[in-house]
Enzyme design. Sequence first.
Site, short mmCIF file in Angstrom:
data_model
loop_
_atom_site.label_atom_id
_atom_site.label_comp_id
_atom_site.label_asym_id
_atom_site.label_seq_id
_atom_site.Cartn_x
_atom_site.Cartn_y
_atom_site.Cartn_z
N SER A 167 0.85 -1.19 0.00
CA SER A 167 0.00 0.00 0.00
C SER A 167 0.88 1.23 0.00
O SER A 167 1.92 1.27 0.66
CB SER A 167 -0.91 0.01 1.23
N GLY A 168 0.48 2.25 -0.77
CA GLY A 168 1.25 3.48 -0.86
C GLY A 168 0.38 4.69 -0.61
O GLY A 168 -0.74 4.59 -0.10
N GLY A 169 0.89 5.86 -0.99
CA GLY A 169 0.19 7.10 -0.70
C GLY A 169 -1.13 7.23 -1.43
O GLY A 169 -2.08 7.81 -0.92
N THR A 228 -3.74 0.94 -2.94
CA THR A 228 -3.28 -0.38 -2.52
C THR A 228 -3.14 -1.26 -3.75
O THR A 228 -3.97 -1.20 -4.66
CB THR A 228 -4.27 -1.00 -1.52
N VAL A 229 -2.09 -2.08 -3.77
CA VAL A 229 -1.84 -2.96 -4.90
C VAL A 229 -2.12 -4.41 -4.49
O VAL A 229 -1.64 -4.87 -3.46
CB VAL A 229 -0.40 -2.82 -5.41
N ASP A 277 9.17 10.25 -10.78
CA ASP A 277 9.23 9.64 -9.45
C ASP A 277 10.06 8.36 -9.50
O ASP A 277 9.67 7.33 -8.96
CB ASP A 277 7.81 9.34 -8.93
#
Length: 753
Positions: A22-24, A27-28, A136
Amino acid sequence: MSLRGGDPVEIGGYPLEERLGSGGMGTVFLARTSSGRPVAIKLIHQQFAGDDEFRIRFRQEVAAARRVSGAFTAAVVDAAPEAEQPWMATTYIEGPTLAQRIASKGPLNGAELRRLAIGLAEALRDIHRVGVVHRDLKPSNVVLSPEGPRVIDFGISRAVDQQTLTMTGRVIGTPPFMSPEQLQAPRGVGPRSDVFSLGTLLVYSATGRGPFDADSPYMTAYQVVHEEPSLDAVPVALRAVVEPCLDKEPGSRPSADELLVLLRDLPADLGGTAADGAADGAGAGCTRDVNTEHHLAIRATPAPASPTTAPADPDAGSTGTHIGRRLRRRWRPVLAAAVAVAAIGGGVAALTAGGLGGNGGDGDNGGNGVAVPGAALPEGFKPWRGTVQGGREDIPDELRCVTHRDALFCGGGGVVATRISALDGSAVWTVKSPGVPVQGMHLVGATDDTVLGYRFAAEDAPQDPPGEVVAIDANNGRELWSVPSGAQSQAVTGRTQDALVVGSAVVTVDASDSLFEARDAHSGEVAWTASFPEGEQCAPVPVGPQLLAMCAARAEVDALEVRHHTLYTVDRASGTLGEPIEVKGPAVPMGVADGSLVLLQGRREGPALVGYDGVARVDPASRKVRYSRLAETYAGTPGMADGTVYMSGQTGLVTALDPATGRKKWSRQTGVEGASGPAAGADALYFSSATGRVVALSPDDGKPLWTTDPQADGLTGEQGASPRVTVAGRVVIVAAAKNTLFAFDAQKPPKAG
């Protein structure tokens, strides 16, 4: 990682098998097509689904990922950017991220490093050829597949022929891997920005640290813009290629095509380093958990400063910290290494009012800054905003404040201490610190007549102590006395709290990190000294009116891997230490509940602290320790108020936990990313980020009461910061980035939107 409660079982007709991370933004999940082909599905977080800006950003991500699908990226399989909760499915790439690889096995070298460099340059070439700028490129966005590196996550990328997203004027990225132009002129970012990021990525891959690493994201950003990179540990052959990539001027950097030619001409083994392998801190021991990196979000147009205070400087500052026995050293302009222990919480916060409430306070009165139900608004109060200029104008940081009686005292960010009128924000007096501020070191505390803060020596004053505790007359700002301060509290407790106000006295750790010294806060007269137990390093911890010493073996402190703690009661009259109380670690003191000290227990993966999975409660009187497990491992910023522990996640999720049982009371998604807190007011809990965005939640069930807009150019996604909100009756005072302060009536908060 198995699915969690509340996770969907399928997305877009694709059955989900497990959660990948999960990131900013989302969620993957790992899923399967009807033919059994594995795919990775990125599901945007629910709180962003209704945000027009994030929907536009996600549409751009889908478009960019489709545009660059090729040998070096993850091909888009399916997507629904207009769905109620948007998602995108891409080819699942087996393998660890570059961040995971270096964290587990250390830096790359030789042929392996050369292959990575060439593979990433080829990926950038293909990305740029279709007119996309990634923006990024960082270790967690590079997957090391068996077929070579793959670049993923185009969440903030854009096509060169598109306009930059500027609805909020924010630039999002990761400071250690951002280019100078991303920090200074985001609308002009082009392909050469990715080349700069690739240069930082290759330095990180070769050494385990970035070329501009510093103690805080602000300082790292300053290094990126103003300082030369640290390349001593990079193999000479690779350095010759990396150095032009890190030129401050985009036009002086090679293109991805030119870079690829240079890399292909390198020898297979890359050779040795300029220092012949002797560079300070190089090697696997200096790796850091890049998953705890801070994500920068800078608003392009600064808000006006109060006429009573000086405007904040738009540049961020820099410092370097060497890994070694002392965690805080004098400033080094080039050699810099990240300290992994900083991720577990850099807040200097006294344990007041049952938690990490104010940044100092009177141990006898239970803390200050806690609102009284039904408190009236002070006569003459009007909302205000301003900044406090410190001794280092080029390195603004953050302040922390306490209220004592009718005064507001703040410190940090090049400010030893300042007295401010809570009515209008005007400064009564300010004492500045000439040196580079240390992240998380703010105000020590205040008594009836004295304010205590930290002063850091200037780089051109080597005869001065690196750090001091300074006592200041609360009425006129006159310096009363100072004493050199120790620097190991964070390694022991996870909190940068090297001094503590207890009643009318202040307890400090001496400069040799070997004993406690108790002084009268106003006169500086020494009441007692107490040596640390043999072979241990200690820090002061308050438990209501009591004082404890929290200690750890020096060997564990030196290795930055404290896994066991010993607590001792400290007699406030004589300094005599009581019998030892053994506590399993790593543990971070949170506050007091029912007379017991509450500690959160951390879970480590290697040297990195990945979150908290347990609670320990220590009764100093009986010397008993009770442990409870948490239902899951919580990552983020912990805090405590009114007997409840709170975890603030990087993406705005706040969870309330019962310290007696470890059970979850409630969980609430907010729009305040990287919030610190809580600060307790009348029937409300306040959480705030470095941007000054504040959310008020009901203590009973976490129901949002109101949320404000950002007030400063700040960093989102930060972990471990101490509470930024101070409450004085109905007045809410908020500290934000770049020494910004603002105040408003809790019953009339600034309107959002």
